[in-house]
Design a protein around this motif. Structure first.
Motif, mmCIF file in Angstrom:
data_model
loop_
_atom_site.group_PDB
_atom_site.id
_atom_site.type_symbol
_atom_site.label_atom_id
_atom_site.label_comp_id
_atom_site.label_asym_id
_atom_site.label_seq_id
_atom_site.Cartn_x
_atom_site.Cartn_y
_atom_site.Cartn_z
ATOM 1 N N VAL A 131 -0.011 9.975 -9.308
ATOM 2 C CA VAL A 131 -0.859 8.397 -8.325
ATOM 3 C C VAL A 131 0.735 7.494 -8.714
ATOM 4 C CG1 VAL A 131 -1.297 7.017 -7.663
ATOM 5 C CG2 VAL A 131 -2.255 9.076 -9.406
ATOM 6 N N TRP A 132 1.108 7.389 -7.828
ATOM 7 C CA TRP A 132 2.542 6.725 -6.933
ATOM 8 C C TRP A 132 1.688 5.574 -6.856
ATOM 9 C CZ3 TRP A 132 7.597 8.527 -7.173
ATOM 10 C CH2 TRP A 132 7.076 9.938 -7.353
ATOM 11 N N THR A 133 2.912 4.451 -6.670
ATOM 12 C CA THR A 133 2.479 2.799 -6.230
ATOM 13 C C THR A 133 3.630 2.218 -5.027
ATOM 14 O OG1 THR A 133 1.275 2.500 -8.235
ATOM 15 C CG2 THR A 133 1.867 0.688 -7.279
ATOM 16 N N VAL A 134 3.207 2.129 -4.078
ATOM 17 C CA VAL A 134 3.768 1.416 -3.097
ATOM 18 C C VAL A 134 3.540 -0.308 -3.048
ATOM 19 C CG1 VAL A 134 5.331 1.974 -0.573
ATOM 20 C CG2 VAL A 134 3.862 3.571 -1.751
ATOM 21 N N ARG A 135 4.985 -0.929 -3.516
ATOM 22 C CA ARG A 135 4.162 -2.435 -3.542
ATOM 23 C C ARG A 135 5.104 -2.608 -2.993
ATOM 24 N NH1 ARG A 135 6.074 -2.135 -8.764
ATOM 25 N NH2 ARG A 135 8.332 -3.866 -9.746
ATOM 26 N N SER A 136 5.270 -4.032 -2.376
ATOM 27 C CA SER A 136 6.218 -5.045 -1.615
ATOM 28 C C SER A 136 6.515 -6.208 -2.657
ATOM 29 C CB SER A 136 6.002 -5.670 -0.524
ATOM 30 O OG SER A 136 5.869 -6.616 0.263
ATOM 31 N N ASP A 137 7.832 -6.673 -3.415
ATOM 32 C CA ASP A 137 8.151 -7.547 -4.283
ATOM 33 C C ASP A 137 8.641 -8.671 -3.309
ATOM 34 O OD1 ASP A 137 6.999 -6.093 -6.324
ATOM 35 O OD2 ASP A 137 9.524 -5.791 -7.156
ATOM 36 N N THR A 138 8.219 -8.683 -1.880
ATOM 37 C CA THR A 138 8.344 -9.793 -1.251
ATOM 38 C C THR A 138 8.404 -11.458 -2.064
ATOM 39 O OG1 THR A 138 8.972 -11.185 0.891
ATOM 40 C CG2 THR A 138 6.209 -10.325 -0.192
ATOM 41 N N GLN A 139 9.267 -11.876 -1.849
ATOM 42 C CA GLN A 139 9.169 -13.523 -2.442
ATOM 43 C C GLN A 139 8.632 -14.129 -1.959
ATOM 44 O OE1 GLN A 139 13.848 -14.444 -2.362
ATOM 45 N NE2 GLN A 139 13.092 -15.294 -3.782
ATOM 46 N N ASN A 140 7.869 -14.076 -0.228
ATOM 47 C CA ASN A 140 6.434 -14.730 -0.047
ATOM 48 C C ASN A 140 5.368 -14.181 -0.677
ATOM 49 O OD1 ASN A 140 4.771 -16.181 1.844
ATOM 50 N ND2 ASN A 140 6.146 -15.842 3.692
ATOM 51 N N ARG A 141 5.338 -14.684 -1.656
ATOM 52 C CA ARG A 141 3.833 -13.555 -2.609
ATOM 53 C C ARG A 141 2.935 -13.163 -1.741
ATOM 54 N NH1 ARG A 141 4.977 -13.436 -7.941
ATOM 55 N NH2 ARG A 141 6.900 -14.069 -8.448
ATOM 56 N N PRO A 142 1.910 -13.893 -0.473
ATOM 57 C CA PRO A 142 1.154 -14.112 -0.217
ATOM 58 C C PRO A 142 1.122 -12.983 1.088
ATOM 59 C CG PRO A 142 1.799 -16.148 0.021
ATOM 60 C CD PRO A 142 2.564 -16.293 -0.623
ATOM 61 N N LEU A 143 2.662 -12.727 1.587
ATOM 62 C CA LEU A 143 2.505 -11.145 1.950
ATOM 63 C C LEU A 143 2.532 -9.194 1.295
ATOM 64 C CD1 LEU A 143 5.127 -12.381 4.655
ATOM 65 C CD2 LEU A 143 3.281 -12.462 5.103
ATOM 66 N N ARG A 144 2.539 -9.787 0.117
ATOM 67 C CA ARG A 144 2.234 -8.514 -0.987
ATOM 68 C C ARG A 144 1.691 -8.120 -0.888
ATOM 69 N NH1 ARG A 144 5.504 -10.235 -6.840
ATOM 70 N NH2 ARG A 144 7.444 -10.821 -6.349
ATOM 71 N N GLU A 145 1.742 -6.435 -0.612
ATOM 72 C CA GLU A 145 0.460 -5.506 -1.272
ATOM 73 C C GLU A 145 1.128 -4.847 -2.268
ATOM 74 O OE1 GLU A 145 -1.695 -4.217 2.738
ATOM 75 O OE2 GLU A 145 -0.428 -5.616 3.602
ATOM 76 N N SER A 146 -0.240 -3.584 -2.369
ATOM 77 C CA SER A 146 0.328 -2.685 -3.578
ATOM 78 C C SER A 146 -1.073 -1.628 -2.907
ATOM 79 C CB SER A 146 0.173 -3.307 -5.226
ATOM 80 O OG SER A 146 0.324 -1.909 -6.007
ATOM 81 N N ILE A 147 -0.130 -1.040 -3.118
ATOM 82 C CA ILE A 147 -1.205 0.684 -2.444
ATOM 83 C C ILE A 147 -0.562 1.989 -3.286
ATOM 84 C CG2 ILE A 147 -1.501 2.431 -0.558
ATOM 85 C CD1 ILE A 147 -0.113 -0.800 0.455
ATOM 86 N N THR A 148 -2.092 2.233 -3.701
ATOM 87 C CA THR A 148 -1.642 3.745 -5.002
ATOM 88 C C THR A 148 -1.903 4.640 -3.604
ATOM 89 O OG1 THR A 148 -4.029 3.716 -5.503
ATOM 90 C CG2 THR A 148 -2.157 2.311 -6.605
ATOM 91 N N VAL A 149 -0.850 5.746 -4.035
ATOM 92 C CA VAL A 149 -0.877 7.004 -3.315
ATOM 93 C C VAL A 149 -0.567 8.173 -3.449
ATOM 94 C CG1 VAL A 149 1.092 7.799 -1.365
ATOM 95 C CG2 VAL A 149 0.431 5.495 -1.568
ATOM 96 N N THR A 150 -1.600 9.208 -3.318
ATOM 97 C CA THR A 150 -1.098 10.540 -4.100
ATOM 98 C C THR A 150 0.071 11.679 -3.620
ATOM 99 O OG1 THR A 150 -2.143 12.003 -2.570
ATOM 100 C CG2 THR A 150 -3.884 11.458 -3.849
ATOM 101 N N SER A 151 0.311 12.094 -4.572
ATOM 102 C CA SER A 151 1.726 13.229 -4.794
ATOM 103 C C SER A 151 1.244 13.942 -2.585
ATOM 104 C CB SER A 151 1.856 14.026 -5.651
ATOM 105 O OG SER A 151 0.406 14.811 -5.923
ATOM 106 N N ASP A 152 0.474 14.027 -2.039
ATOM 107 C CA ASP A 152 0.377 14.271 -1.410
ATOM 108 C C ASP A 152 0.080 13.708 0.438
ATOM 109 O OD1 ASP A 152 -0.077 16.673 -1.791
ATOM 110 O OD2 ASP A 152 -1.992 16.502 -1.834
ATOM 111 N N GLY A 153 0.719 11.820 -0.417
ATOM 112 C CA GLY A 153 0.664 11.492 0.492
ATOM 113 C C GLY A 153 0.031 10.137 0.798
ATOM 114 N N LEU A 154 -1.617 10.668 0.579
ATOM 115 C CA LEU A 154 -2.324 9.742 0.917
ATOM 116 C C LEU A 154 -3.266 8.936 0.215
ATOM 117 C CD1 LEU A 154 -5.147 13.033 0.488
ATOM 118 C CD2 LEU A 154 -3.792 12.537 2.657
ATOM 119 N N MET A 155 -3.498 7.410 0.938
ATOM 120 C CA MET A 155 -3.443 6.218 0.119
ATOM 121 C C MET A 155 -4.814 6.776 -0.348
ATOM 122 S SD MET A 155 -2.206 3.785 2.676
ATOM 123 C CE MET A 155 -3.394 4.015 3.655
#
Length: 445
Positions: free
Chosen positions: A309-333
């Motif tokens: 399982v992959w995790t795609v996350r934003s590490d922006t310093q503007n923390r209210p805009l941060r998100e974290s999405i888990t994705v399969t190896s096939d690219g499905l969220m």
């Protein structure tokens, strides 16, 4: 009535003495924090300037994140994959984060056309990490964090006593109270620079100090202990407590989770990156990167993996805009965690840290924080000049303690409350009380 007020409030000389001693300890650090904080405010611009040449390469015609990672791993002997940072433009080099056998994180810049390594730098040696550790830890790790937490605690005492001394007494008009008296020279000018600037900056300084406490070693771990014992006040602590290795931050566990603990990807827990055990898992990175681009998350976007399982996350310093999405190896969220779904304490701290770092509402936030940092430098410098002008040669120049000094009921209550909220300050109060008793017995009046 006068006697009642005298027993309710501390007398002015006592307040002045506490303010002087707290200032003697804190003001050099306040000036230092203002300078380093002013530099860190412009982290995005400084990082962009340092990496300019790596973001102005020929357009990547047929990018392959898999090839970038393979080139980075080949450049770091026995290196393990930590993360892939999504390139911000088609002219940007790939940034691959690799873990060395000793656990240190390395950032590898790779040309996306030729897959040649352009630069290798230790993550802890990057300019922004150096300034971050200098600002919060004095480059001394957890020891420095404890020192800075003690400074923050005593600075709050400095602010409270300073406001009590500033409060107008038998004075008419606002000159020298809320604005500087222009045209006046000598000690009064320095007094106005210190007092008037200090009172305007005090509100911002308290916000800075409070928003920085969750990152400190003692207070941060105390908050973590409360969260563990009294219930889930936070969903996940995504800030650093004390000195945390860069590799741990990159992996998505800034509080320093033990490597022995099993980790599963989910709504609240970012995935921990591991070495690629199989070639087919490495090849799935290309698909995951394509999915990550469609998410349009604020930069920097970090891609890590745990198991399959992959995790795609934003590490922006503007923390209210941060998100974290888990994705399969096939690219499905699979799941999507947003700032709004975090715990209340997480959100409060997130807003505080974003404002502290000057990133909550863009360049205006940076300008406001720069003005505050400049004001704190002016206030600290004016206080130092006042002290040097007043102190007798060969003496510290501390206001002498009056034999009839009164702390007042409210003064004692304030000290107790501050001592309970700030553990290091409470410990310091106890040490001072014991030292004062011992000194009184050895040198009776």
């Amino acid at each position: 009535m006068t006697k009642y007020i005298a027993t309710l409030w501390p007398d002015r000389r006592t307040v002045w003495r506490w303010h002087f001693l707290a200032g003697l300890f804190c003001l050099p650090f306040v000036a230092f924090l203002s300078l380093t904080g002013a530099v860190y405010l412009f982290k995005p611009q400084i990082d962009a300037w340092i990496d300019w040449q790596y973001d102005h390469l020929p357009t990547a015609l047929s990018p392959s994140p898999t090839g970038d990672v393979q080139a980075a791993l080949s450049a770091v002997p026995q290196g393990a994959f930590l993360a892939y940072e999504l390139p911000q433009t088609s002219h940007s080099a790939a940034r691959v984060l690799v873990s060395k056998p000793d656990g240190e994180a390395v950032r590898v810049y790779v040309n996306r056309n030729t897959h040649t390594v352009l630069k290798i730098v230790m993550e802890e040696d990057r300019f922004e990490r150096l300034v971050f550790r200098l600002h919060g830890q004095l480059l001394l790790g957890n020891v420095g964090s404890v020192i800075m937490e003690m400074v923050a605690s005593w600075t709050i005492v400095l602010i409270v006593t300073g406001l009590l001394l500033w409060w107008p007494r038998h004075q008419y008009g606002l000159a020298g109270v809320v604005y500087l008296r222009l045209g006046i020279k000598g000690r009064i000018r320095w007094r106005d620079l210190h007092a008037v600037t200090g009172v305007w900056m005090s509100v911002f300084l308290v916000l800075f100090l409070v928003s920085g406490l969750p990152w400190s070693f003692v207070w941060g771990h105390a908050l973590q202990s409360v969260e563990n014992t009294a219930g889930r006040l936070t969903s996940v602590m995504d800030w650093e407590i004390g000195a945390v290795p860069a590799a741990t931050v990159i992996a998505g566990h800034p509080v320093g989770q033990s490597k022995k603990q099993p980790v599963t990807a989910g709504m609240d827990m970012p995935a921990v990156s591991t070495p690629f055990p199989e070639e087919n898992l490495l090849s799935s990175l290309d698909t995951v990167v394509q999915t990550a681009r469609t998410l349009a998350l604020p930069a920097p976007v970090i891609i890590t993996m745990s198991g399959s399982v992959w995790t795609v996350r934003s590490d922006t310093q503007n923390r209210p805009l941060r998100e974290s999405i888990t994705v399969t190896s096939d690219g499905l969220m699979i799941t999507r965690a947003t700032f709004a779904r975090k715990g209340l304490i997480d959100r409060i701290i997130g807003y505080g840290v974003a404002a502290h770092e000057g990133q909550l509402f863009g360049w205006v936030n940076q300008v406001i924080n720069l003005v505050v940092a400049t004001g704190l430098l002016v206030m600290s410098s004016a206080a130092t000049i006042l002290w040097l002008k007043r102190k007798p040669p060969g003496s510290l120049g501390a206001p002498p303690a009056a034999h009839s000094q009164k702390y007042g009921i409210l003064g004692v209550a304030a000290l107790v409350i501050l001592g309970l909220l700030l553990p290091e300050l409470g410990a310091a109060f106890l040490v001072l009380i014991l030292a004062n008793r011992v000194f009184a017995k050895l040198h009776p009046l």
